[in-house]
Design a protein around this motif. Structure first.
Motif, PDB file in Angstrom:
ATOM      1  N   LEU A  91      33.560  62.007 -40.352  1.00 30.44           N
ATOM      2  CA  LEU A  91      33.934  62.771 -39.074  1.00 30.44           C
ATOM      3  C   LEU A  91      33.915  64.231 -39.395  1.00 30.44           C
ATOM      4  O   LEU A  91      33.394  65.204 -38.685  1.00 30.44           O
ATOM      5  CB  LEU A  91      35.196  62.247 -38.403  1.00 30.44           C
ATOM      6  N   ASN A  92      34.552  64.611 -40.585  1.00 32.97           N
ATOM      7  CA  ASN A  92      34.679  66.028 -41.223  1.00 32.97           C
ATOM      8  C   ASN A  92      33.494  66.513 -41.398  1.00 32.97           C
ATOM      9  O   ASN A  92      32.914  67.868 -41.170  1.00 32.97           O
ATOM     10  CB  ASN A  92      35.947  66.157 -42.166  1.00 32.97           C
ATOM     11  N   SER A  93      32.397  65.686 -42.218  1.00 36.91           N
ATOM     12  CA  SER A  93      31.137  66.219 -42.401  1.00 36.91           C
ATOM     13  C   SER A  93      30.109  66.475 -41.104  1.00 36.91           C
ATOM     14  O   SER A  93      29.564  67.367 -41.192  1.00 36.91           O
ATOM     15  CB  SER A  93      30.297  65.007 -43.016  1.00 36.91           C
ATOM     16  N   ARG A  94      30.560  65.628 -39.979  1.00 41.62           N
ATOM     17  CA  ARG A  94      30.023  65.807 -39.130  1.00 41.62           C
ATOM     18  C   ARG A  94      30.311  67.325 -38.203  1.00 41.62           C
ATOM     19  O   ARG A  94      29.610  67.915 -37.857  1.00 41.62           O
ATOM     20  CB  ARG A  94      30.240  64.688 -37.846  1.00 41.62           C
ATOM     21  N   VAL A  95      31.787  67.646 -38.482  1.00 40.92           N
ATOM     22  CA  VAL A  95      32.033  69.244 -37.971  1.00 40.92           C
ATOM     23  C   VAL A  95      31.363  70.083 -38.813  1.00 40.92           C
ATOM     24  O   VAL A  95      30.997  71.190 -38.335  1.00 40.92           O
ATOM     25  CB  VAL A  95      33.715  69.176 -37.897  1.00 40.92           C
ATOM     26  N   VAL A  96      31.428  69.815 -40.073  1.00 42.65           N
ATOM     27  CA  VAL A  96      30.694  70.848 -40.866  1.00 42.65           C
ATOM     28  C   VAL A  96      29.146  71.037 -40.557  1.00 42.65           C
ATOM     29  O   VAL A  96      28.567  72.187 -40.603  1.00 42.65           O
ATOM     30  CB  VAL A  96      30.505  70.402 -42.358  1.00 42.65           C
ATOM     31  N   ILE A  97      28.550  69.958 -40.274  1.00 43.41           N
ATOM     32  CA  ILE A  97      27.064  70.066 -39.741  1.00 43.41           C
ATOM     33  C   ILE A  97      26.977  71.048 -38.426  1.00 43.41           C
ATOM     34  O   ILE A  97      26.234  71.669 -38.374  1.00 43.41           O
ATOM     35  CB  ILE A  97      26.572  68.657 -39.549  1.00 43.41           C
ATOM     36  N   GLU A  98      27.909  70.513 -37.458  1.00 40.20           N
ATOM     37  CA  GLU A  98      27.857  71.357 -36.404  1.00 40.20           C
ATOM     38  C   GLU A  98      28.129  72.856 -36.547  1.00 40.20           C
ATOM     39  O   GLU A  98      27.449  73.689 -35.728  1.00 40.20           O
ATOM     40  CB  GLU A  98      28.959  70.802 -35.354  1.00 40.20           C
ATOM     41  N   GLN A  99      29.107  73.101 -37.394  1.00 41.29           N
ATOM     42  CA  GLN A  99      29.196  74.576 -37.836  1.00 41.29           C
ATOM     43  C   GLN A  99      27.979  75.269 -38.351  1.00 41.29           C
ATOM     44  O   GLN A  99      27.708  76.150 -38.071  1.00 41.29           O
ATOM     45  CB  GLN A  99      30.351  74.641 -38.717  1.00 41.29           C
ATOM     46  N   ALA A 100      27.269  74.619 -39.156  1.00 36.92           N
ATOM     47  CA  ALA A 100      26.010  75.009 -39.895  1.00 36.92           C
ATOM     48  C   ALA A 100      24.861  75.343 -38.789  1.00 36.92           C
ATOM     49  O   ALA A 100      23.964  76.151 -38.924  1.00 36.92           O
ATOM     50  CB  ALA A 100      25.727  74.171 -40.914  1.00 36.92           C
ATOM     51  N   LYS A 101      24.838  74.112 -37.882  1.00 36.79           N
ATOM     52  CA  LYS A 101      23.838  74.366 -36.792  1.00 36.79           C
ATOM     53  C   LYS A 101      24.037  75.412 -35.928  1.00 36.79           C
ATOM     54  O   LYS A 101      22.857  76.056 -35.775  1.00 36.79           O
ATOM     55  CB  LYS A 101      24.004  73.090 -35.943  1.00 36.79           C
ATOM     56  N   GLY A 102      25.185  75.704 -35.787  1.00 34.88           N
ATOM     57  CA  GLY A 102      25.777  76.997 -34.787  1.00 34.88           C
ATOM     58  C   GLY A 102      25.106  78.311 -35.777  1.00 34.88           C
ATOM     59  O   GLY A 102      24.466  79.044 -35.179  1.00 34.88           O
ATOM     60  N   PHE A 103      25.602  78.346 -36.960  1.00 32.02           N
ATOM     61  CA  PHE A 103      25.244  79.423 -37.626  1.00 32.02           C
ATOM     62  C   PHE A 103      23.698  79.587 -37.977  1.00 32.02           C
ATOM     63  O   PHE A 103      23.011  80.623 -37.541  1.00 32.02           O
ATOM     64  CB  PHE A 103      25.849  79.030 -39.313  1.00 32.02           C
ATOM     65  N   LEU A 104      23.023  78.625 -38.089  1.00 30.78           N
ATOM     66  CA  LEU A 104      21.552  78.662 -38.114  1.00 30.78           C
ATOM     67  C   LEU A 104      20.669  79.134 -36.723  1.00 30.78           C
ATOM     68  O   LEU A 104      20.041  79.766 -36.753  1.00 30.78           O
ATOM     69  CB  LEU A 104      20.886  77.123 -38.738  1.00 30.78           C
ATOM     70  N   ALA A 105      21.418  78.449 -36.050  1.00 34.41           N
ATOM     71  CA  ALA A 105      20.693  78.711 -34.524  1.00 34.41           C
ATOM     72  C   ALA A 105      20.925  80.011 -34.334  1.00 34.41           C
ATOM     73  O   ALA A 105      19.748  80.637 -33.706  1.00 34.41           O
ATOM     74  CB  ALA A 105      21.575  77.870 -33.484  1.00 34.41           C
ATOM     75  N   HIS A 106      21.608  80.750 -34.474  1.00 35.26           N
ATOM     76  CA  HIS A 106      21.980  82.162 -34.432  1.00 35.26           C
ATOM     77  C   HIS A 106      21.009  82.836 -35.264  1.00 35.26           C
ATOM     78  O   HIS A 106      20.250  83.933 -35.022  1.00 35.26           O
ATOM     79  CB  HIS A 106      23.276  82.757 -34.536  1.00 35.26           C
ATOM     80  N   ARG A 107      21.337  82.764 -36.735  1.00 33.68           N
ATOM     81  CA  ARG A 107      20.411  83.421 -37.852  1.00 33.68           C
ATOM     82  C   ARG A 107      18.931  83.227 -37.405  1.00 33.68           C
ATOM     83  O   ARG A 107      18.006  84.327 -37.845  1.00 33.68           O
ATOM     84  CB  ARG A 107      20.835  82.984 -39.082  1.00 33.68           C
ATOM     85  N   LEU A 108      18.470  82.200 -36.976  1.00 32.49           N
ATOM     86  CA  LEU A 108      17.066  82.023 -36.955  1.00 32.49           C
ATOM     87  C   LEU A 108      16.273  81.848 -35.514  1.00 32.49           C
ATOM     88  O   LEU A 108      15.236  81.685 -35.438  1.00 32.49           O
ATOM     89  CB  LEU A 108      16.620  80.635 -37.773  1.00 32.49           C
ATOM     90  N   ASN A 109      17.316  82.240 -34.737  1.00 29.23           N
ATOM     91  CA  ASN A 109      17.146  82.173 -33.309  1.00 29.23           C
ATOM     92  C   ASN A 109      16.407  80.789 -32.799  1.00 29.23           C
ATOM     93  O   ASN A 109      15.326  80.974 -32.370  1.00 29.23           O
ATOM     94  CB  ASN A 109      16.314  83.501 -32.990  1.00 29.23           C
TER      95      ASN A 109
END
Lengths: 261, 242
Positions: free
Chosen positions: A180-198
């Protein structure tokens, strides 16, 4: 569903289980194969946390409306019922299910799903999660597909437990919480990338997953490195042999489709 | 494990316990009150909250007594133990019997010394939201035995409160009422990631900013997170969210 296809899938899943594998990536592979093998439109795998919430661990689709549909099932819906009953719960035509699940039915129909099935994820009499299957056509899930789905959900349980024998409840809890915590890390990174790479969340996930596979990294490790800036977001996009135009950015409100892999 | 949508109820109950312990409602949750309450309510001999130092070592921030502090120090000294494993994997390490053969094998240095000191059960719960690492909540007792499902759920709730306490202390206090964080909502975490990229900060700071903005605008956190993900709200480094 061809027997060859089925066999190939189980061989593929079994092969993955041998090595030091990535649980989350494995779960995603599994739900994607569910969509193909069972001839359905979307699938999601949910795990129960210790505090009474079903949480999405892998899905064949990452669009916002899909996420809402799954989350809604913490209040009502087939997944909650399958989890509570420890048995398969399905509905062949949601247009007649309004009284049973008023909010879930509206959300499912809006997303283009008419039939739904949920299967409990069990371990020695204990229910630890559920597999949710959605279809755009009416009717019961055929018996053979149901058997295959049951086998796939059992494989998911084995994958979650990895190589460790479940001696007791404690190790099961530890593994669940790590996943479950891995899943949260993935969501955080998705958000990060979504902004950085538009890009949208679905594309961000595709970038992360491809890079992790190409570089033999666990998704959660890669995602931690992304949000900690030990790996640059643009490196990910350029070096995973991904061109932006190869990604299929989902459009807001578009009907859900299983992601082609 | 029973599934009941009791996350918010449990959160409110645990919070009320701590408030009662610290002597009144409205008072902010303190780590001391949190550790004392957790120890008492979960039937433990003691509890501690550790934080990770910049070099990755565990350091006790508060402990209810000497034993909890010594247990943490011992693990750092011998370089193994449940707290270190919890920090490494990001999942809880629940040890109902330190004297068991499997535990003695898993921690050949730590387990015999802890047993000798009179500790039979030890539960190390990481303070974690994805990549946000706060440390661990350590619970110990002299009697062997597992936590029940309900106790474990309570322990995880104490863990969430401890993490929030550390986050607020780190980034300026944000008291956002008695609501539990919608940690099961993927969009909360996606929004946090987006804000970290927008402000070029860590994930912990991004979560604090998101919570502060929700509090300031009196909006549910989940609604604001959805707006961030849909790019209707963005955070600007030079000012607040627009």
């Amino acid at each position: 569903m061809g027997d060859d296809r089925l066999l190939a899938t189980f061989v593929e899943l079994a092969d993955t289980l041998i090595d030091d594998f990535d649980v989350i990536d494995f779960m995603h592979l599994l739900v994607e194969r569910c969509v193909e093998l069972l001839d359905i439109d979307a699938a999601g795998l949910l795990l129960a946390d210790q505090r009474g919430h079903l949480r999405l661990i892998a899905s064949s689709d990452a669009q916002v409306r899909w996420l809402e549909l799954v989350q809604l099932q913490n209040d009502e819906g087939p997944c909650l019922e399958a989890f509570a009953a420890g048995d398969h719960v399905g509905h062949p035509d949601l247009r007649t299910a309004g009284e049973r699940w008023p909010r879930f039915t509206v959300a499912a129909l809006e997303s283009g799903f008419v039939a739904v099935d949920a299967l409990p994820m069990r371990l020695r009499g204990q229910v630890i999660g559920a597999l949710n299957l959605f279809r755009s056509g009416t009717g019961d899930l055929p018996g053979t597909a149901l058997s295959t789905a049951r086998a796939l959900v059992d494989v998911a349980t084995i994958g979650l437990l990895q190589e460790r024998s479940i001696r007791n409840q404690e190790i099961l809890t530890e593994q669940l919480q790590i996943a479950l915590n891995s899943r949260v890390v993935i969501e955080q990174a998705k958000g990060f990338l979504a902004h950085r790479l538009n890009m949208d969340m679905d594309s961000a996930f595709t970038v992360l997953r491809r890079y992790a596979r190409a570089h033999n990294l666990k998704l959660a490790e890669l995602c931690t490195a992304v949000v900690d800036r030990t790996i640059d977001a643009h490196t990910l996009a350029s070096s995973a042999a991904i061109r932006r135009d190869q990604l299929s950015p989902g459009r807001e409100g578009e009907r859900l489709r299983p992601r082609a892999t | 494990m029973t599934l009941s949508p009791d996350g918010a109820d449990r959160y409110a109950r645990v919070r009320a316990w701590i408030e009662a312990q610290s002597g009144g409602a409205d008072s902010a949750v303190s780590l001391a009150a949190l550790c004392e309450t957790a120890s008492l309510r979960l039937g433990m001999g003691g509890a501690a909250v550790t934080v990770e130092t910049s070099r990755g070592w565990a350091e006790t921030r508060y402990s209810t007594g000497d034993m909890a502090r010594r247990l943490v120090e011992l693990q750092v000294t011998v370089g193994e133990g449940p707290c270190l494993d919890a920090t490494r994997t990001g999942g809880p390490v629940l040890v109902s019997d330190l004297g068991s053969l499997s535990c003695q094998r898993r921690w050949p240095l730590f387990a015999p010394l802890a047993t000798e000191a009179g500790v039979s059960a030890l539960f190390a719960l990481p303070l974690r939201v994805g990549s946000i690492r706060g440390g661990t909540l350590v619970l110990h007792r002299a009697v062997a035995g597992a936590l029940s499902g309900g106790q474990l759920a309570d322990a995880l709730t104490f863990t969430e409160l401890a993490l929030r306490f550390l986050l607020d202390g780190h980034a300026g206090a944000v008291e956002d009422g008695a609501d539990c964080l919608p940690l099961h909502d993927p969009q909360l975490h996606q929004a946090t990631g987006m804000i970290a990229a927008q402000l070029d900060t860590g994930i912990d700071e991004a979560l604090s900013r998101l919570r502060a903005h929700a509090f300031a605008t009196r909006r549910p956190l989940a609604d604001l997170a959805a707006d961030v993900v849909a790019r209707r709200v963005t955070f600007d480094p030079s000012e607040e969210a627009t």
